[in-house]
Every structure is written in C-alpha cells, then in structure tokens.
Design a protein around this motif. Structure first.
Motif, short mmCIF file in Angstrom:
data_model
loop_
_atom_site.label_atom_id
_atom_site.label_comp_id
_atom_site.label_asym_id
_atom_site.label_seq_id
_atom_site.Cartn_x
_atom_site.Cartn_y
_atom_site.Cartn_z
N HIS A 1 0.83 -1.21 0.00
CA HIS A 1 0.00 0.00 0.00
C HIS A 1 0.87 1.26 0.00
CE1 HIS A 1 -2.98 -2.97 1.72
NE2 HIS A 1 -3.54 -2.55 0.61
N GLY B 1 -11.11 -1.36 0.74
CA GLY B 1 -11.73 -2.68 0.87
C GLY B 1 -12.64 -2.68 2.09
N TYR C 1 -15.03 -9.00 -5.96
CA TYR C 1 -14.07 -7.99 -6.38
C TYR C 1 -14.20 -7.61 -7.87
CZ TYR C 1 -9.34 -5.87 -6.09
OH TYR C 1 -8.25 -5.03 -6.11
N VAL D 1 -1.89 -0.51 -8.60
CA VAL D 1 -2.09 -1.73 -7.81
C VAL D 1 -0.96 -2.70 -8.14
CG1 VAL D 1 -3.76 -3.53 -7.18
CG2 VAL D 1 -4.59 -1.35 -8.08
N1 ARG Z 1 -7.91 -3.31 -1.63
C1 ARG Z 1 -7.12 -3.87 -2.68
C2 ARG Z 1 -5.90 -4.58 -2.09
O1 ARG Z 1 -5.51 -4.32 -0.96
C3 ARG Z 1 -6.64 -2.83 -3.65
C4 ARG Z 1 -7.72 -2.11 -4.41
C5 ARG Z 1 -7.23 -1.68 -5.75
N2 ARG Z 1 -8.18 -0.98 -6.55
C6 ARG Z 1 -9.16 -1.53 -7.28
N3 ARG Z 1 -9.96 -0.79 -7.95
N4 ARG Z 1 -9.30 -2.85 -7.32
O2 ARG Z 1 -5.32 -5.41 -2.77
#
Ligand code: ARG
Length: 572
Positions: free
Chosen positions: A129, A157, A311, A335
């Motif tokens: 992150h 998330g 997701y 990402v």
């Molecule tokens: N929450 C996800 C993770 O920690 C990343 C989100 C990335 N963005 C998206 N639009 N999928 O892996």
C-alpha cells in the motif's frame, strides 16, 4: 522551448524534402557536439546515397542560423549541432522568467481517475500500500499540475464476507474496547483475533454468517457496527497519509461498498449483452484471449455460486461509473503486479460491454515488491508483514539523528523538520526512483545517503542553492542577463531546458523514475557548475547570471521534488 523539439522541428522539413517522405531526425544530446542526428545513416540504405551526402543536403536546406553556432556533417554521416551561446542564454532567460519553468499547461485537458492506496478496513497498511500510495500521489500531483482534472479514488476494501466475523468480534469485545484497539492502529491484532475465533468456534461462525446476511440485507444495527469499523479504520489511514505527506483526504474514500447498489445492474447488463456464461455454479465472463495454462478459457467471476458479487463485479461497476458518470477518459489503477490479470480481464470485459472505448482507456500501473536486506519479501522481526507506520517512524528517527550528527548546532524544531522531510522523502524517493515494475531492496543506508540518486542528495542540492542566494545578499531579478561561457555552465543550461520534456513524457508513461533520474542529473550538473564556476566571487554581469542559474536550478529541483511528493527545506 525544449531544444530537442526545436531542432527536430528545424530538421524535419529538410530531411523530409531530401528523402521525399516523412523522416524523424532523431535528435539527441551528444558529447561530441551539443546535439546530434543520425537519421542520415538509416536513410542512406533506403535512398541508395552515401550518408554524408544526405547529411550535407539536409544541412543545406535546414534553417539553423539563429540557434546554432555550428552545424556540420561528421564521421560516417552524423549531423552535429552546436548551439549558439547567445541563443542558449536567451532560452534560459525565458525559462527563468516563467513561473511554470517552461512547462505549459496541457492543450487538451482530460478527466483522469487515479485509483490508488486502497487499503482494507481492519487490516494494516503494508508496504504494498505504501507503493500504491506514493506512486498514485505522484501521478495526481503531476497530472494536476499539467492542468488535467484529476479525481483521486481510494478504493477502500470495506465490503465482503470477512465483515461478518469482524462485526461479530466487535460485538464480543464491546464497542468501546474495539474502538480503542482500532484507534491505536492495532488493525492486524483485531483482524487476527476475529479470524482465529472464526476458525475455532462454530457458534461464532454462525453469528458471523448471520452478520453477513444482516449487513447485506441492510439491517440498521449491523450497518451501524460496520460503519464504526470503517470509520475507525479510515481515521487511522488518514494519520498514515498525513505522516506520509500525500494529498489523499477523507473525501477521497470511495470504498467497494459504494458500488453495492450497482452490482445487480452491471451483471444484468452484461447478461443482456450475452457476455455471461454459467460455469461450475458461478456466473462468469470469458473475455477472448485469456486462457489458463491448460489452454482453457479463463473466467472472470462476476457472481459467485452463493449469489454474492465479488471484487471483479465491483471493479466493473466502478469502471462504468468512472467513464460513464465522471466522464473520465483516462483511468489509472496503481495496484501491485499480482493483480495484473484481474485488471486485464476487467478492462477486456468493460471493452466488450462498451463501457471502455476510445478515447477512454485504462492502464494498470503495476509495481513490484519491496524486499528486505535478505532479498526476500520485507518482513518484520517477528516474521509478519511490516507495518507501514513503523517504517515511516523509523525513517524519520534515522533522518533526524543523521541531521543532528551532521549539524550539532541545529535546534530541536529545525532538526525535527529536516528529519521529517528527509526521512519521509527518502522512503518515497527510493520507491519512485526505481523502475516501477521492478522489486527493490529497502536499504536504509543507501536511501539516506547524502550522495547518489537519493532524496537527501537532491534536498541538499536544493538547500545549497538557497544558501547561495541568501549569502549573495542582493536579490537577482528574473530579468538578469544570462551569460554562458564555461562548459559546466552550458551543461547546466541544457539540463534546465530539459525539464518540460521529462515532465510531459512522465505524464504519458507514469515512469516516475525518469523524473527522478532527471532531477539527479540536474543536481549533479549543478554540483559541477558550482565547483568550477565561482558564483559569489564573480563580478558584475557574470555574478548576476550565475546567481540566476543557481536560483533557477533551485526552483526546478523544488518543483520536480514537489511533483514526486517530496518536501524541500531551506537549510540542511
Ligand atoms: N484493496 C485492494 C488490495 O488491498 C486494492 C484495491 C485496488 N483498486 C481496485 N480498484 N481494485 O489489494
């Protein structure tokens, strides 16, 4: 005006006339002259003429008198161009008079969505992150500076089945106790405790599952508890963002839950378009061109066997909103590389559905891992993943201690300010200065070193330009005449003129290491200039000119670092 572009514009018509068709003269900086074009060599074969003859014919036609002191054919057929000192000085003076350092606002602004950071509720932010946050922040700053309308999206998330166990655990602990635990940032402890109860206690499992159903069904009490978890986590993430000095705010959270109401419609529309197939109980899209190791088509699961959306469906809904409702034509997803296939498939399905079509395009800005000194994934001493805050705190402590040893006379407040700018800057710079797609080793010594391609080196170079200006006493206006004589002075001038090209190039590629490399080169050129060309001890016009070059270098370094999200300090 960027010189490479200017010379390209002058040579192109000449080359094109000689070749009888369009030719890119491929103008580059060269150690032999100031600039060189080798296009005649490639053309020779095509035209069946000797390259030197072609080069000469080009020079006979090109208009270069006002920019070049010399333009000649050299070696097997290179065109060598030496810039006229006066012309060069004029360009540098124009740069110095420009608040934007020669970087114009874009002629065609677009709406760009940058999706970055994206931590998960009730889970610690880790170094992955960190990368997403730092790279995304740089993209936001750079594109915004160029005049694009940038929408920051923190795809938190905050939805899905784990919330059942998290809420059940929250109820067990009591709200006050849970809030306490989360507010001190013990997110992993909270998550782990919930997980182990879930794994060991069947009665807890039942309660957790009931909570999932209640959450999805909109039960007010369960929603309230869920919101509590989300808000506590958000508050904590914001403290990390503040420490990290990034532009993300509270208003930028647009978590997965925000798309919840749209998932049914998205899947319904995909179905109507004939893009969905049932496969092993789940509803899937099979975008063409994606196959597994066995050659079988790969599914993108938009609806699971239990009826839940996951997701991929959320990302499809988010994408449709971004191009459709926000009117974005460029979507950036910062990402990690492990999600490469996910995004490639989401983009492909969105393309088939007509939600992503030119001029709109989506780019997955993937990145590699941060490694420990042993060359493996970075781990804490206890073997877990490294908490981002711990890493940042350590960076600031190390940089503050270093600042104190270097300069024992520093007072408390200055040492703290320098420690913060350098510590956080070093972490961010080490990340941005390496090719995004590569892994890199987190090496404290190297990233805090005062020499090399590091934040402290650049921050130090900036502070030095400021100290020279302070010591000069007189303020030099941007209208001072620029006089360029020494080679180190000319080299610095060329580098300063290159800023715009790098900025525009990086806006296109999001390869921030190119900007880092540029700033490092600029600082190095400045060092050489400062060593060889007396500034404060020079007289009259020359002194004023060199002070202006020093000031312009400082402004360019500060702006460049600012685009990377890195602070400068006036003294170090
Ligand atoms: N929450 C996800 C993770 O920690 C990343 C989100 C990335 N963005 C998206 N639009 N999928 O892996």
């Amino acid at each position: 005006m960027d010189l490479e572009r200017l010379l390209t514009d002058r040579l192109t018509p000449a080359f094109t006339a000689v070749a009888g068709g369009p030719v890119d003269p491929v103008v580059r900086r060269s150690p032999r002259a100031d600039f060189q074009s080798d296009a005649a060599l490639a053309l020779a074969r095509r035209l069946g003429r000797p390259p030197r003859e072609i080069a000469q014919a080009v020079l006979d036609r090109a208009v270069l008198d006002d920019v070049c002191a010399a333009a000649e054919v050299s070696g097997p057929g290179f065109v060598n161009l030496t810039i006229d000192d006066g012309a060069l000085a004029g360009m540098v003076a124009a740069l110095a008079a420009d608040d934007r350092l020669g970087v114009p606002v874009t002629a065609d602004p677009e709406t760009v969505v940058v999706d970055y950071s994206g931590p998960n509720v009730a889970k610690e932010m880790h170094v992955g992150h960190l990368r997403s946050t730092v790279i995304g922040d740089a993209a936001v700053r750079l594109l915004g500076w160029l005049g694009h309308r940038v929408v920051r999206v923190n795809h938190l998330g905050d939805w899905g089945t784990p919330f059942g166990m998290l809420i059940a655990h929250l109820v067990d602990l009591g709200e006050a106790e849970a809030a306490q635990e989360l507010s001190i940032g013990d997110l992993d402890g909270f998550y782990r405790a919930a997980r182990s109860k879930f794994d060991a206690d069947p009665a807890f499992q039942v309660r957790a599952r009931q909570r999932v159903v209640a959450l999805q069904g909109g039960d007010p009490e369960t929603r309230r508890l869920w919101r509590l978890l989300v808000e506590q986590s958000q508050r904590y993430f914001l403290t990390v963002y503040r420490l990290l000095d990034v532009t993300l705010t509270e208003d930028d959270f647009r978590g997965e839950s925000a798309y919840n109401d749209r998932l049914g419609a998205v899947v319904g529309d995909l179905d109507r378009l004939g893009l969905l197939t049932d496969s092993a109980g789940a509803t899937c899209a099979f975008p063409p061109g994606f196959t597994g190791r066995d050659g079988a088509p790969l599914p993108l699961i938009v609806r699971k066997g239990d009826g839940g959306y996951g997701y991929p469906a959320t990302d499809l809904a988010a994408l449709r909103l971004r191009t459709g409702e926000l009117g974005a034509t460029r979507l950036l997803y910062v990402v990690g590389l492990p999600q490469r296939q996910h995004f490639a498939m989401v983009f492909a399905v969105a393309g088939q559905a007509g939600w992503l079509r030119p001029p709109a395009r989506a780019e997955h800005l993937g990145f590699g891992s941060v490694l420990g000194p042993d060359g493996r994934m970075l781990r804490s001493r206890a073997g877990g993943s490294v908490k981002l805050v711990d890493l940042l705190t350590e960076a600031v402590a190390r940089a503050t201690a270093l600042a104190r040893t270097k300069n024992p006379a520093l007072d408390e407040a200055d040492a703290a300010e320098i420690g913060r700018a350098v510590g956080i800057g070093a972490i961010k710079y080490a990340d941005l200065a390496t090719d995004r797609t590569r892994d890199y080793v987190l090496d404290w010594e190297r990233m805090l070193a005062l020499d090399g391609n590091t934040a402290p080196y650049l921050q130090y170079a900036y502070a030095r330009t400021r100290s020279v200006s302070r010591r000069a006493g007189t303020k030099v206006g941007p209208d001072a005449r620029i006089v360029l004589t020494a080679p180190a002075e000319r080299a610095l001038a060329f580098e300063l003129l290159g800023f715009a090209t790098v900025v525009h190039e990086v806006a296109r590629t999001a390869e921030f290491h190119q900007l880092a490399g540029y700033l490092h080169r600029l600082a190095t050129r400045f060092s050489a200039f400062y060593e060889r060309c007396p500034v404060l001890r020079a007289d009259g016009e020359l002194r004023a000119s060199r002070l202006l070059l020093t000031d312009l270098t400082g402004r360019t370094l500060r702006q460049g670092l600012h685009l990377l999200g890195i602070r400068t300090v006036e003294r170090m």
